[in-house]
Design a protein around this motif. Structure first.
Motif, PDB file in Angstrom:
ATOM      1  N   GLU A 184      48.180  37.827  52.362  1.00 20.85           N
ATOM      2  CA  GLU A 184      49.224  37.025  53.006  1.00 20.85           C
ATOM      3  C   GLU A 184      50.093  37.864  53.948  1.00 20.85           C
ATOM      4  O   GLU A 184      50.654  37.348  54.915  1.00 20.85           O
ATOM      5  CB  GLU A 184      50.099  36.368  51.938  1.00 20.85           C
ATOM      6  N   PHE A 185      50.184  39.170  53.664  1.00 18.04           N
ATOM      7  CA  PHE A 185      51.006  40.082  54.457  1.00 18.04           C
ATOM      8  C   PHE A 185      50.178  41.283  54.906  1.00 18.04           C
ATOM      9  O   PHE A 185      50.386  42.404  54.436  1.00 18.04           O
ATOM     10  CB  PHE A 185      52.222  40.551  53.646  1.00 18.04           C
ATOM     11  N   PRO A 186      49.230  41.059  55.825  1.00 12.74           N
ATOM     12  CA  PRO A 186      48.401  42.185  56.285  1.00 12.74           C
ATOM     13  C   PRO A 186      49.264  43.254  56.956  1.00 12.74           C
ATOM     14  O   PRO A 186      50.174  42.943  57.723  1.00 12.74           O
ATOM     15  CB  PRO A 186      47.436  41.539  57.276  1.00 12.74           C
ATOM     16  N   GLY A 187      49.000  44.488  56.605  1.00 12.02           N
ATOM     17  CA  GLY A 187      49.752  45.608  57.168  1.00 12.02           C
ATOM     18  C   GLY A 187      50.926  46.041  56.323  1.00 12.02           C
ATOM     19  O   GLY A 187      51.452  47.137  56.481  1.00 12.02           O
ATOM     20  N   ALA A 188      51.371  45.185  55.406  1.00  9.27           N
ATOM     21  CA  ALA A 188      52.492  45.522  54.527  1.00  9.27           C
ATOM     22  C   ALA A 188      51.994  46.324  53.331  1.00  9.27           C
ATOM     23  O   ALA A 188      50.834  46.222  52.938  1.00  9.27           O
ATOM     24  CB  ALA A 188      53.191  44.253  54.046  1.00  9.27           C
ATOM     25  N   GLN A 189      52.878  47.108  52.755  1.00  9.24           N
ATOM     26  CA  GLN A 189      52.555  47.837  51.534  1.00  9.24           C
ATOM     27  C   GLN A 189      52.825  46.908  50.358  1.00  9.24           C
ATOM     28  O   GLN A 189      53.885  46.283  50.290  1.00  9.24           O
ATOM     29  CB  GLN A 189      53.401  49.091  51.424  1.00  9.24           C
ATOM     30  N   VAL A 190      51.865  46.812  49.445  1.00  7.44           N
ATOM     31  CA  VAL A 190      52.014  45.953  48.274  1.00  7.44           C
ATOM     32  C   VAL A 190      51.764  46.809  47.034  1.00  7.44           C
ATOM     33  O   VAL A 190      50.764  47.517  46.957  1.00  7.44           O
ATOM     34  CB  VAL A 190      51.019  44.764  48.324  1.00  7.44           C
ATOM     35  N   SER A 191      52.681  46.750  46.073  1.00 15.47           N
ATOM     36  CA  SER A 191      52.579  47.554  44.859  1.00 15.47           C
ATOM     37  C   SER A 191      52.878  46.710  43.637  1.00 15.47           C
ATOM     38  O   SER A 191      53.542  45.679  43.736  1.00 15.47           O
ATOM     39  CB  SER A 191      53.585  48.710  44.897  1.00 15.47           C
ATOM     40  N   ALA A 192      52.408  47.190  42.502  1.00 17.81           N
ATOM     41  CA  ALA A 192      52.740  46.569  41.225  1.00 17.81           C
ATOM     42  C   ALA A 192      53.959  47.275  40.643  1.00 17.81           C
ATOM     43  O   ALA A 192      54.163  48.472  40.864  1.00 17.81           O
ATOM     44  CB  ALA A 192      51.568  46.651  40.259  1.00 17.81           C
ATOM     45  N   PHE A 193      54.742  46.533  39.922  1.00 16.81           N
ATOM     46  CA  PHE A 193      56.000  47.024  39.365  1.00 16.81           C
ATOM     47  C   PHE A 193      55.811  48.266  38.498  1.00 16.81           C
ATOM     48  O   PHE A 193      56.635  49.172  38.519  1.00 16.81           O
ATOM     49  CB  PHE A 193      56.649  45.907  38.552  1.00 16.81           C
ATOM     50  N   ASP A 194      54.720  48.332  37.743  1.00 16.08           N
ATOM     51  CA  ASP A 194      54.550  49.445  36.812  1.00 16.08           C
ATOM     52  C   ASP A 194      53.853  50.664  37.406  1.00 16.08           C
ATOM     53  O   ASP A 194      53.606  51.638  36.713  1.00 16.08           O
ATOM     54  CB  ASP A 194      53.819  48.981  35.548  1.00 16.08           C
ATOM     55  N   GLU A 195      53.548  50.641  38.697  1.00  7.56           N
ATOM     56  CA  GLU A 195      52.966  51.805  39.359  1.00  7.56           C
ATOM     57  C   GLU A 195      54.068  52.815  39.649  1.00  7.56           C
ATOM     58  O   GLU A 195      55.227  52.463  39.776  1.00  7.56           O
ATOM     59  CB  GLU A 195      52.301  51.408  40.688  1.00  7.56           C
ATOM     60  N   GLU A 196      53.669  54.086  39.770  1.00  7.75           N
ATOM     61  CA  GLU A 196      54.645  55.107  40.130  1.00  7.75           C
ATOM     62  C   GLU A 196      54.558  55.356  41.623  1.00  7.75           C
ATOM     63  O   GLU A 196      53.498  55.666  42.152  1.00  7.75           O
ATOM     64  CB  GLU A 196      54.385  56.390  39.349  1.00  7.75           C
TER      65      GLU A 196
END
Length: 89
Positions: free
Chosen positions: A46-58
């Motif tokens: 949905e947001f190509p080019g954006a950084q997407v992370s999971a909450f529990d990642e460091e």
């Protein structure tokens, strides 16, 4: 402007779409953080080019603005369990 959205649910996604629509930021300066790992791929599409992370990642957040877009009843859990770091500035 670099913007991080902590909580990429309905509210966080709406904020993010508005930031892009009104050109407040570019996709490469947007970082969406979700609690649900199963949503990572959908959000990334949905947001190509954006950084997407999971909450529990460091990881480290390097943003000018951090939006906390979580439900009030989830805020305490989020505040107590942040596993990433904010840069000094």
């Amino acid at each position: 402007m670099k913007i991080a959205v902590l909580g990429a649910g309905n509210m966080g996604v709406s904020f993010s779409k508005s930031f892009l629509k009104y050109e407040l930021t570019k996709p490469e300066n947007l970082h969406l953080i979700t609690r649900t790992k199963s949503n990572l791929e959908k959000i990334a599409e949905e947001f190509p080019g954006a950084q997407v992370s999971a909450f529990d990642e460091e990881f480290s957040i390097d943003s000018d603005l951090v939006i906390i877009a979580v439900k009030p009843q989830d805020f305490q859990f989020v505040a107590e369990n942040i596993s990433f770091q904010f840069n000094e500035n």
